[in-house]
Design a protein around this motif. Structure first.
Motif, mmCIF file in Angstrom:
data_model
loop_
_atom_site.group_PDB
_atom_site.id
_atom_site.type_symbol
_atom_site.label_atom_id
_atom_site.label_comp_id
_atom_site.label_asym_id
_atom_site.label_seq_id
_atom_site.Cartn_x
_atom_site.Cartn_y
_atom_site.Cartn_z
ATOM 1 N N ASP A 221 2.661 6.228 10.915
ATOM 2 C CA ASP A 221 1.252 6.456 11.209
ATOM 3 C C ASP A 221 0.944 7.872 10.731
ATOM 4 O O ASP A 221 1.802 8.501 10.084
ATOM 5 N N PRO A 222 -0.222 8.431 10.974
ATOM 6 C CA PRO A 222 -0.537 9.750 10.422
ATOM 7 C C PRO A 222 0.359 10.894 10.883
ATOM 8 O O PRO A 222 0.364 11.958 10.253
ATOM 9 N N PRO A 303 1.835 0.759 7.320
ATOM 10 C CA PRO A 303 1.632 1.965 8.119
ATOM 11 C C PRO A 303 0.230 1.998 8.731
ATOM 12 O O PRO A 303 -0.751 1.574 8.104
ATOM 13 N N GLU A 304 0.172 2.502 9.945
ATOM 14 C CA GLU A 304 -1.093 2.566 10.648
ATOM 15 C C GLU A 304 -1.937 3.743 10.157
ATOM 16 O O GLU A 304 -1.400 4.805 9.806
ATOM 17 N N THR A 305 -3.219 3.578 10.127
ATOM 18 C CA THR A 305 -4.115 4.657 9.715
ATOM 19 C C THR A 305 -4.462 5.577 10.874
ATOM 20 O O THR A 305 -4.963 6.678 10.661
ATOM 21 N N ARG A 306 -4.197 5.131 12.107
ATOM 22 C CA ARG A 306 -4.407 5.950 13.297
ATOM 23 C C ARG A 306 -3.096 6.098 14.062
ATOM 24 O O ARG A 306 -2.214 5.244 13.958
ATOM 25 N N LYS A 307 -2.986 7.172 14.831
ATOM 26 C CA LYS A 307 -1.782 7.394 15.620
ATOM 27 C C LYS A 307 -1.570 6.243 16.600
ATOM 28 O O LYS A 307 -2.480 5.845 17.324
ATOM 29 N N ILE A 308 -0.349 5.712 16.596
ATOM 30 C CA ILE A 308 -0.002 4.619 17.504
ATOM 31 C C ILE A 308 0.153 5.168 18.914
ATOM 32 O O ILE A 308 0.906 6.118 19.153
#
Length: 416
Positions: A221-222, A303-308
């Motif tokens: 993620d980021p 991958p996530e675009t925002r923090k998990i």
């Protein structure tokens, strides 16, 4: 007649000569009258730290910026300014001072001094010494940007190159006068690197060397990602050693905190895919490819675009789907006309088995193997070279020493 105490052993404090790259080298440092003369004091200290013996000859103008006593204290050697110095028994310091030197380095070298060298003028000790020398001359220019850009100076620079005099710099940046541009003397640590490179045999002259170094970082993620403990030191040491051996070096580097080696072109990447693209776009034009980087075998598939957030991860366990990264070394080795490919195998166990299998499966001429505990994150390494003739252990030493041995092995293979 030899000059008493000529290049005598320095009385200045120094470290052990073990591993010092200028050990045994005798350097005659010429200092001319520019503001950058203050940097020559630090240069003296760093040359000695690298193992060299340093003797200093100054122009009268240089003494207006830094006193001779400073250089005498730093070098542990007598400093010379006067062409008629009575300490020289035959009154010929311009002859005696250079005869036992391995190189004359003038830093800073003013515009006036460069003109003197080109014209063969000899109106003070340093210019006479340079004219009478029987060893190589290196000059590190230092002057205002307008003086550097002046056509007269540029003509002199071209003539110095034609006369086989090595020009070290200048650099670009803010100058003492407040202006910005080319004309700054190279920093002392850069000049020391250039002197070391000067003395290094150019066994890779004319070769294009492409390397990878450091870890890769595969984003989850980021703010999170998959990476490893590679420091990048071995790859950077190899880039430095290849450049010192005369190669044009391009270093494709994952995230590290290391400074780029002097004279090396660095391309910064983060992920394995970025490294793959940077390497494959340059590999065909390279003579040697050295794959030192610890490249992640897998990356997150999405991958996530925002923090998990923990609350969104599904309780105590989290499942992360991975997909395989391309094999950079295999893709380069499979090119129709591949460069000489060197692989690295860092293993936790069964080193010989895995390293040799890597060499055979990827059709590599050379694999450098080491156990993770012997090299990851440290300044030294213990490696074994694997080629078609078998396994060849190298002595445990610094990564710079290992790098020089590997470069010598590559150069021998190319020559053969």
């Amino acid at each position: 007649m030899a000059l008493p105490e000529q290049f005598a052993h320095s009385t200045a404090p120094s470290a052990s000569t073990d591993g010092l790259e200028l050990a045994g080298r005798r350097i005659l440092l010429g200092v001319t009258g520019g503001v950058a003369a203050y940097k020559a004091a630090e240069l003296t200290r760093q040359l000695i730290k690298a193992g060299a013996t340093v003797r200093v000859a100054m122009t009268e103008a240089a003494t207006r910026f830094v006193a001779p006593a400073t250089f005498q204290a730093l070098s542990g050697q007598s400093v010379f300014v006067d062409a008629w110095d009575a300490r020289v028994p035959n009154l010929m310091p311009h002859i005696e001072l250079s005869r036992e030197a391995d190189v004359v380095l003038v830093a800073p070298a003013t515009a006036d001094f460069l003109a003197k060298v080109v014209q063969g003028r000899a109106d003070d000790l340093l210019s006479t010494l340079v004219l009478a020398r029987d060893c190589p001359l290196l000059v590190a220019p230092a002057m205002n940007k307008q003086m550097w850009d002046n056509p007269a100076t540029q003509r002199n620079v071209a003539q110095l190159a034609a006369d086989d005099i090595s020009m070290l710099g200048p650099d670009e940046g803010v100058q003492a006068c407040g202006e910005t541009g080319f004309g700054r003397m190279l920093e002392p640590e850069v000049l020391v690197e250039e002197v070391i490179a000067f003395f290094t045999p150019k066994v890779l002259a004319g070769k294009q060397v492409l390397l990878t170094a450091g870890p890769t970082f595969e984003a989850i993620d980021p703010v999170r990602g998959i990476t490893n403990l590679s420091s990048g030191r071995m790859g950077y040491a190899l880039a430095r050693a290849a450049r010192q051996a005369g190669a044009a070096v391009t270093l494709v580097s994952g995230p590290t905190g290391l400074p780029c080696p002097v004279g090396v072109a660095r391309i910064d990447v983060t992920s394995a895919l970025e490294m793959h693209g940077a390497v494959l776009s340059r590999a065909a034009a390279s003579d040697v490819f050295i794959a030192v980087a610890a490249v992640a075998d897998y990356r997150p598939a999405a991958p996530e675009t925002r923090k998990i957030k923990k609350t969104a991860a599904g309780g105590e366990a989290m499942t992360l789907a991975l997909t395989r990264n391309p094999d950079i070394l295999s893709d380069v080795a499979a090119l129709p006309a591949p460069p000489y490919c060197v692989g690295f195998a860092a293993e936790s166990h069964d080193l010989a088995q895995y390293a040799e299998a890597k060499r055979v499966n990827k059709k590599l001429p050379l694999v450098v193997g080491n156990l993770i505990g012997d090299g990851f994150g440290g300044d030294s390494n213990k490696v074994i070279l694997f080629d078609a003739s078998g396994a060849h252990p190298l002595a445990t030493t610094s990564k710079h020493g290992i790098a020089r041995d590997i470069v010598a092995r590559i150069a021998a293979a190319l020559a053969g």
